[in-house]
Design a protein around this motif. Structure first.
Motif, short mmCIF file in Angstrom:
data_model
loop_
_atom_site.label_atom_id
_atom_site.label_comp_id
_atom_site.label_asym_id
_atom_site.label_seq_id
_atom_site.Cartn_x
_atom_site.Cartn_y
_atom_site.Cartn_z
N GLN A 1 0.73 -1.51 -0.29
CA GLN A 1 -0.33 0.45 -0.18
C GLN A 1 0.51 1.25 -0.47
O GLN A 1 0.94 2.29 -0.31
CB GLN A 1 -1.00 0.12 1.50
N ILE B 1 2.12 2.65 -3.44
CA ILE B 1 0.92 3.09 -4.26
C ILE B 1 1.20 4.53 -5.36
O ILE B 1 1.04 4.87 -6.66
CB ILE B 1 -1.15 3.50 -3.99
N SER C 1 -3.95 0.39 -7.53
CA SER C 1 -4.67 -0.20 -6.46
C SER C 1 -5.09 -1.40 -6.84
O SER C 1 -5.17 -2.35 -5.64
CB SER C 1 -5.57 1.25 -5.46
#
Ligand SMILES: CC(C)(COP(=O)(O)OP(=O)(O)OC[C@H]1O[C@@H](n2cnc3c(N)ncnc32)[C@H](O)[C@@H]1OP(=O)(O)O)[C@@H](O)C(=O)NCCC(=O)NCCS
Length: 139
Positions: free
Chosen positions: A9, A12, A28
């Motif tokens: 994450q 990203i 994502s």
């Protein structure tokens, strides 16, 4: 020393910036599904590999990109070999990738990594030149 790992994450924003054609929603999605590998040098990301699965099954390398200042020092190869190893570990016996037919340099690079050309498709309205597909059988 290059280190290759699945993107997380926290990567990203970098991927949205550097894999600009993908768009945040797709980036994502791919991160959540483990379909991105990132290469780091001194903890900075210097390249990525994004894939999906043809027929929901055959790993298909959609994009591999190394930042211009870091090219030709083995990072692309490290990304590709890590992907191939991970796919082999999943039981995959065939890899796929593709390239626009007039992009001779990426094609040479794919061949260098053991891919063989398997055909082209025309994509009228989407792309002005045919897309060339490559496959690689892995033991
Ligand atoms: C293609 C790309 C990912 C290669 O990554 P890289 O880190 O520069 O490649 P490597 O250093 O691992 O290359 C290993 C070998 O391939 C050679 N090579 C590198 N780029 C090459 C290219 N574009 N064409 C042919 N050979 C190439 C290197 O000389 C090296 O050979 P050597 O070990 O005999 O010296 C990188 O050049 C790139 O990001 N290009 C722009 C995006 C792109 O075209 N992606 C592919 C299509 S999706």
């Amino acid at each position: 020393m290059v280190k290759v790992a699945s993107a997380s994450q926290a990567d990203i924003d970098w991927l949205v910036r550097e894999d600009a054609s993908a768009g945040r929603a797709w980036v994502s999605r791919c991160v959540a599904l483990g379909e991105y590998l990132v290469a780091r040098e001194d903890s900075e990301i210097v390249g990525f590999l994004r894939f999906s699965r043809f027929w929901g099954k055959v790993p298909y390398m959609e994009m591999i990109r190394v930042l211009p200042d870091h090219r030709r020092s083995g990072i692309g190869t490290a990304l590709f070999l890590a992907w191939e190893k991970a796919m082999r570990g999943d039981g995959t016996r065939l890899l796929m990738t593709s390239s626009e037919c007039d992009e001779s340099r990426p094609q040479d690079w794919h061949r260098r990594n053991g891919f063989i050309e398997t055909g082209t498709i025309e994509l009228p309205g989407l792309q002005s030149v045919p897309e060339v597909f490559f496959i690689k059988h892995i033991a």
